[in-house]
Design an enzyme around this catalytic site. Structure first.
Site, PDB file in Angstrom:
ATOM      1  N   GLY A 129      41.548  42.545  26.849  1.00  0.00           N
ATOM      2  CA  GLY A 129      39.991  41.708  27.383  1.00  0.00           C
ATOM      3  C   GLY A 129      40.086  40.316  26.803  1.00  0.00           C
ATOM      4  O   GLY A 129      40.166  40.405  25.186  1.00  0.00           O
ATOM      5  N   GLY A 187      37.817  38.448  27.140  1.00  0.00           N
ATOM      6  CA  GLY A 187      36.865  37.325  26.487  1.00  0.00           C
ATOM      7  C   GLY A 187      35.748  36.746  25.204  1.00  0.00           C
ATOM      8  O   GLY A 187      37.012  36.770  24.247  1.00  0.00           O
ATOM      9  N   PHE A 188      34.759  36.484  24.919  1.00  0.00           N
ATOM     10  CA  PHE A 188      34.371  35.456  23.781  1.00  0.00           C
ATOM     11  C   PHE A 188      34.201  37.251  22.652  1.00  0.00           C
ATOM     12  O   PHE A 188      34.919  36.438  21.525  1.00  0.00           O
ATOM     13  CB  PHE A 188      32.568  35.948  23.873  1.00  0.00           C
ATOM     14  CG  PHE A 188      32.886  34.214  24.530  1.00  0.00           C
ATOM     15  CD1 PHE A 188      32.931  33.269  24.463  1.00  0.00           C
ATOM     16  CD2 PHE A 188      32.347  33.856  25.889  1.00  0.00           C
ATOM     17  CE1 PHE A 188      32.709  31.918  24.653  1.00  0.00           C
ATOM     18  CE2 PHE A 188      31.852  32.936  26.612  1.00  0.00           C
ATOM     19  CZ  PHE A 188      32.384  31.852  25.707  1.00  0.00           C
ATOM     20  N   GLY A 189      34.562  38.095  23.099  1.00  0.00           N
ATOM     21  CA  GLY A 189      34.475  39.130  21.988  1.00  0.00           C
ATOM     22  C   GLY A 189      36.444  39.488  21.976  1.00  0.00           C
ATOM     23  O   GLY A 189      36.762  39.001  20.909  1.00  0.00           O
ATOM     24  N   VAL A 211      44.145  47.029  32.387  1.00  0.00           N
ATOM     25  CA  VAL A 211      44.406  48.594  32.045  1.00  0.00           C
ATOM     26  C   VAL A 211      44.074  49.754  32.724  1.00  0.00           C
ATOM     27  O   VAL A 211      42.844  49.435  32.533  1.00  0.00           O
ATOM     28  CB  VAL A 211      43.340  48.492  30.199  1.00  0.00           C
ATOM     29  CG1 VAL A 211      43.798  49.963  30.100  1.00  0.00           C
ATOM     30  CG2 VAL A 211      44.616  47.482  29.501  1.00  0.00           C
ATOM     31  N   GLU A 231      19.066  30.627  35.489  1.00  0.00           N
ATOM     32  CA  GLU A 231      19.683  30.116  36.242  1.00  0.00           C
ATOM     33  C   GLU A 231      20.454  29.169  37.017  1.00  0.00           C
ATOM     34  O   GLU A 231      20.282  27.655  38.519  1.00  0.00           O
ATOM     35  CB  GLU A 231      21.111  29.483  35.488  1.00  0.00           C
ATOM     36  CG  GLU A 231      20.558  29.550  33.538  1.00  0.00           C
ATOM     37  CD  GLU A 231      22.094  30.210  32.944  1.00  0.00           C
ATOM     38  OE1 GLU A 231      21.062  29.849  31.334  1.00  0.00           O
ATOM     39  OE2 GLU A 231      22.330  30.643  33.007  1.00  0.00           O
ATOM     40  N   ASP A 241      29.817  43.000  25.557  1.00  0.00           N
ATOM     41  CA  ASP A 241      28.807  43.269  26.624  1.00  0.00           C
ATOM     42  C   ASP A 241      29.577  45.773  26.708  1.00  0.00           C
ATOM     43  O   ASP A 241      28.017  46.076  27.272  1.00  0.00           O
ATOM     44  CB  ASP A 241      29.231  43.621  27.954  1.00  0.00           C
ATOM     45  CG  ASP A 241      28.508  41.438  28.154  1.00  0.00           C
ATOM     46  OD1 ASP A 241      28.339  41.054  26.919  1.00  0.00           O
ATOM     47  OD2 ASP A 241      29.033  41.441  29.300  1.00  0.00           O
TER      48      ASP A 241
END
Lengths: 432, 432
Positions: B18, B20-22, B86, B177, B306
């Site tokens: 992944g 993403g941010f992590g 994956v 939003e 997440d």
């Protein structure tokens, strides 16, 4: 309501099919005039097609070169914009047939443009997409960027070599621009981003059956373009025929060029709407038009832009370029205004200010009739003229900003892979 | 080669799933360290998810909020980026299984994020897509913009009303939003572009089963958010259950809200990869992690962002927001570096600097722990913090430029309809 429908009857109803340069410039000419206009397009946006190759090569974002037609014409209270696909034209009943309901017209402007043509080999399309719409550009961008990703993980050296080979078929302006832009993408922007492959090793091959690149330009500028392409390490192969296109690559003469990324920039075919007009068509599906841009037997139907075969000026068809479409759009609109006031229509004359093609950073050719030149100044002229014609102030700033950024950093702002827009995607890794 | 493979053996092999941010923050922490890292992502880009709703509402272009992972990490010679999906994780053999070949690891960081969840009603997805990927955002943008196009040509007043009704399910930050942005799009940006409908008549309805909007914020800020939404003419309906979603609209309690455009912002489910780990999962599919972010029985496997259920700090699970993922990514990387040098791992502690949600132009709520506030200054704080965290200098300038432009002109730069990314598109007009 009654007063309004009486009023309606007197106002000529004009339908424009297509929101490209032809249709849009016709609409702009008819804005604020005593006519009622419906502009039909199957998309919601006008597309600045001359810069589409920059979306396909990750230089610009789709939003930079497209604007909602509705927004461009928002001041025009007499123009209705309808996002809908036209099925056919019923010239006898004066109706445009859509899925929803027939739309009657007093005058019709057909400006539905062209798609690419595979000379009877439509099965080649899945392996060699062309470049006419935003979807096309995003699909080509995905294929080009994925080729490098695939090369990075390929273990078979032949597969890797195949992935790093790009073939552009057709050396007109679109083909030349694509080949130059892919070369810059590979040799500059992506050059240092991979571990197992060196994008500088990528081969970009431009093939054409014609003896020289940019055959519509004078020979001196063709030579200049070829030299500039070769400086970018594009292999230019002119005078060779493409015999087959498939999952293995492109068969050129007796040779197979092994590749998984092929760009088709070789031929055009006018929108199939041309057929439903019942008029005379040429091999590319274009409609023979009269000197006033109407078609035989239908003084109320105008065909303009890439769909029109206009040979009255030079004996040769006018080329399928933006300025022709813009000028035809304006002229068709003026003829309609004249006819609706009982005045005679006038003949169309193309005011040819020249042509240009860009090859890359600092590289272009410009044929401005009085003078033809190549290199940095041609590139500056190209940049300037395209910014001027780009519709919408905001887009102009955004594009200028991105170009300057790309110029300074050699990077590309829109290197995104997403979406699968059409069948025919090769069954390779990296499927989402 | 031999010396290199001996060297390899000693270097810990880390796989990150992944980008993403992590995953990205873990990779950044491992950059230039004596470890060999492979980062796998099925896309080629890191996505700035907090601004995804602006792509879905035509304020920003996809390229503005996404950057190639390869490009972000280009300086990191010890990190290999592989664009690949994956399939599963073989924890016993320490292998990550992809379509191509198994990838062995000494340490694994699983940061594959979450998708939206329909609480067992996956058939609702086709009518109410969520917002997690660029494809999702482009699909929602298409649906929202097409709704106005459809309203413009609809002749049945009920159909027109249905087309001008937008329902957002879920009043967390994303739902708030989206509702605010659709309201501004309709009541401001599109307001004057149509002839037969007035986009100001559009109804935007935000529904949630919880008693208040933004339930993770303190009550005072929830009230402020609700008031700010109502100033934008968003109808806020809290404490009501969604019972069914279909082509006719949303069934809320006993009422059918007739609409063709539904945004799903109600629930999350961790990536199904969590299952293949064989660890304990909660109802949202999250993996229970230890205090050091490893999972039970596998001190070499870290689950973050997440996908992680971390309850050691407050007794409650940490929220699925960017700062948690970033801090977990950094911490997991540090623990791996410690373990590989024979040092003990440390426990993770989330440094909560607060949370914010934007509601529209000049409108937001910010809960910065020491102080909570709503309105213009919250909006300014939101704008500033999001610009700071947006990865990539170029993107920051582009986004800033587009925001300023939108602020001054109320217009939106990316009003494009194109592409069909997923099945379940409603069989209405305007199909391409």
């Amino acid at each position: 309501m009654n007063a309004e429908s009486v009023e309606r009857k007197k106002t000529p109803r004009i339908v424009i099919i297509g929101g490209g340069f032809g249709g849009l410039y016709a609409a702009k000419e008819l804005m604020h005039q005593p006519v009622s206009v419906t502009l039909l397009d199957r998309t919601n946006h006008h597309l600045f097609q001359p810069l589409l190759y920059q979306v396909a090569t990750a230089g610009l974002s789709p939003g930079d070169i497209a604007q909602p037609i509705r927004h461009i014409l928002k001041e025009a209270k007499n123009i209705e914009i309808v996002m809908e696909e036209v099925a056919r034209i019923d010239g006898a009943q004066k109706l445009v047939i859509t899925e929803r309901k027939p739309i009657p017209y007093d005058y019709l402007i057909v400006a539905a443009g062209a798609r690419h043509s595979y000379f009877g080999h439509s099965e080649w399309e899945q392996f060699a997409p062309g470049l006419k719409s935003l979807e096309d550009a995003i699909e080509l961008r995905r294929r080009i960027l994925e080729a490098f990703e695939f090369a990075e993980i390929a273990e078979d050296p032949d597969e890797r070599k195949k992935a790093l080979t790009f073939v552009v078929v057709g050396a007109g302006p679109t083909g030349v621009e694509m080949a130059g832009a892919i070369a810059e993408l590979a040799h500059r922007s992506l050059a240092d981003d991979f571990h197992h492959v060196n994008p500088r090793d990528a081969r970009i091959i431009l093939v054409d059956a014609a003896p020289r690149v940019l055959p519509a330009f004078e020979a001196k500028l063709s030579d200049s373009a070829r030299k500039q392409l070769e400086q970018l390490q594009v292999e230019v192969r002119t005078g060779v025929m493409v015999k087959d296109v498939g999952p293995d690559g492109v068969h050129v003469g007796d040779e197979l060029i092994s590749t998984r990324t092929i760009v088709w920039a070789a031929g055009n075919a006018a929108s199939p709407l041309a057929k439903s007009l019942g008029a005379e068509l040429d091999r590319a599906g274009r409609v023979t038009v009269n000197e006033d841009l109407t078609i035989a037997g239908h003084p109320e139907v105008f065909v303009i832009g890439d769909m029109a075969l206009f040979t009255h000026q030079t004996g040769q068809p006018l080329p399928g370029v933006c300025p022709v479409a813009m000028q035809m759009g304006r002229h068709a609109a003026k003829n309609i205004l004249a006819a609706s006031e009982g005045n005679p229509m006038t003949r169309f004359r193309y005011n040819d200010k020249g042509q240009m093609a860009t090859i890359g950073r600092n590289r272009a050719v410009a044929d401005l009739k009085v003078v033809g030149f190549g290199g940095f100044f041609a590139w500056l002229a190209w940049l300037f003229i395209h910014l001027i014609f780009l519709i919408g102030f905001r887009n102009r700033i955004a594009v200028f900003f991105q170009w300057m950024w790309a110029y300074v950093t050699y990077s590309r702002g829109a290197r995104l892979i997403y979406g699968v827009f059409r069948p025919g995607r090769m069954p390779e890794p990296n499927s989402k």
